[in-house]
Design an enzyme around this catalytic site. Structure first.
Site, short mmCIF file in Angstrom:
data_model
loop_
_atom_site.label_atom_id
_atom_site.label_comp_id
_atom_site.label_asym_id
_atom_site.label_seq_id
_atom_site.Cartn_x
_atom_site.Cartn_y
_atom_site.Cartn_z
N ASP A 9 0.88 -1.17 0.00
CA ASP A 9 0.00 0.00 0.00
C ASP A 9 0.93 1.23 0.00
OD1 ASP A 9 -2.34 1.62 0.41
OD2 ASP A 9 -1.74 1.79 2.51
N LEU A 10 0.42 2.37 -0.39
CA LEU A 10 1.27 3.58 -0.46
C LEU A 10 1.07 4.48 0.77
CD1 LEU A 10 3.16 5.49 -2.14
CD2 LEU A 10 1.07 6.46 -3.10
N ASP A 11 -0.14 5.05 0.86
CA ASP A 11 -0.41 6.03 1.92
C ASP A 11 -0.41 5.35 3.29
OD1 ASP A 11 -0.82 8.22 0.13
OD2 ASP A 11 -2.78 7.40 -0.37
N THR A 17 0.84 10.42 3.95
CA THR A 17 0.06 11.45 3.26
C THR A 17 -1.26 11.74 3.97
OG1 THR A 17 -0.60 9.65 1.86
CG2 THR A 17 0.95 11.22 0.91
N LYS A 45 -8.94 6.45 5.90
CA LYS A 45 -7.72 5.74 5.50
C LYS A 45 -8.03 4.51 4.65
CE LYS A 45 -4.49 7.25 8.99
NZ LYS A 45 -3.67 6.91 10.16
N ARG A 49 -11.39 8.16 -2.93
CA ARG A 49 -11.72 9.59 -2.82
C ARG A 49 -13.23 9.81 -2.77
NH1 ARG A 49 -9.34 12.97 -7.55
NH2 ARG A 49 -7.58 11.62 -7.01
N SER A 114 -2.46 0.46 -4.42
CA SER A 114 -2.97 1.63 -3.70
C SER A 114 -4.32 2.08 -4.23
CB SER A 114 -1.96 2.78 -3.83
OG SER A 114 -2.54 3.99 -3.41
N ALA A 115 -5.14 2.64 -3.33
CA ALA A 115 -6.43 3.20 -3.74
C ALA A 115 -6.27 4.57 -4.37
CB ALA A 115 -7.34 3.31 -2.51
N LYS A 145 -10.95 -1.11 -2.02
CA LYS A 145 -10.72 -1.94 -0.83
C LYS A 145 -11.91 -1.74 0.12
CE LYS A 145 -5.75 -0.92 -1.16
NZ LYS A 145 -4.61 -0.20 -0.56
N GLU A 169 0.02 -3.17 4.67
CA GLU A 169 -1.13 -2.26 4.73
C GLU A 169 -1.21 -1.53 6.07
OE1 GLU A 169 -3.77 -0.78 3.77
OE2 GLU A 169 -4.01 -1.46 1.73
N ASP A 170 -1.74 -0.31 6.06
CA ASP A 170 -1.95 0.42 7.32
C ASP A 170 -3.44 0.62 7.62
OD1 ASP A 170 -2.39 2.34 5.24
OD2 ASP A 170 -2.35 3.88 6.79
#
Ligand code: BG6
Ligand code: MG
Length: 219
Positions: A9-11, A17, A45, A49, A114-115, A145, A169-170
């Site tokens: 995952d990115l964020d 971010t 999270k 969007r 990532s989403a 997700k 993942e966070d």
């Protein structure tokens, strides 16, 4: 010994971010006249969007016509872009580069899952884009997700069965998505919040040096 691959995952895993998403969403809430707190931000999270806006409007108990919602989505992203276009390599979270080096040394491929529709931009800003074997982002999926779509496309890019993929993942929705994809999951962040994960670490610096070697041996 089966081959394994990693999906990041990115964020919240590679960069923090969430603070920029918070500032941009808070500006929308301020304009609409209700309070939006850091605790509310937790609910966004891992969420797309469009879904984030629905949650935001639920918090403010506001109903808006579609055209208004589109305007908010556009201006929120413009504000968010103003933050992320200032990002640099100094915002890569601790332990990320060491982990990527370790994976490279072990010959384990990794992709992004990532989403975010801004994932490519962010990875370029922080100078990590070229390191990923593939990118699956919010532009590549039709289902957000906890649907497993993003990770299943990631597994295809890795040319591996889902069972051989490990997801970092966070977000709760992300751990659920990994489970729905029948992948192993590593929760990065609060252990209680991410109790559904197969493994938990507060951040990537806590990952044991032999984590992947042991995984490969176990499988
Ligand atoms: C996820 C974030 O990675 O991307 C969410 O955790 C965010 O908070 C989502 O809403 C979509 O991001 P973007 O960049 O497409 O607005
Ligand atoms: Mg995340």
């Amino acid at each position: 010994m089966d081959k394994i691959g990693v999906i990041f995952d990115l964020d919240g895993v590679i960069v923090d971010t969430a603070k920029y998403h918070f500032l941009a969403w808070k500006k929308c809430a301020d304009a609409l006249g209700f309070e939006f707190t850091e605790a509310h931000n937790e609910l966004l999270k891992g969420v797309s969007r469009v879904r984030s806006l629905e949650i935001l409007l639920d918090i403010g108990q506001i109903t808006l016509p579609e055209a208004e919602k589109q305007k908010i989505l556009t201006s929120k992203n413009e504000d968010y872009l103003a933050y992320i276009t200032k990002m640099g390599a100094d915002e890569i979270l601790p332990g990320v580069e060491k982990l990527l080096d370790q994976l490279d040394a072990l010959g384990i491929k990794y992709v992004l899952g990532s989403a975010s529709k801004n994932a490519t931009l962010i990875l370029n800003q922080i100078g990590l884009y070229h390191r990923f074997f593939g990118i699956v982002d919010g532009n590549a999926v039709s289902k957000a997700k906890p649907d497993p779509e993003v990770f299943l496309i990631g597994a295809k890019k890795l040319k591996l069965p889902p069972e051989n993929c490990i997801v970092f993942e966070d977000a709760i929705a992300g751990i659920e998505a990994a489970k729905n994809a029948r992948m192993l999951s590593v929760g990065i962040g609060n252990k209680k919040t991410l109790s559904a994960a197969d493994y938990n670490f507060n951040d990537l610096t806590e990952l044991p040096a032999n984590f992947f070697k042991e995984l490969v041996v176990e499988r």
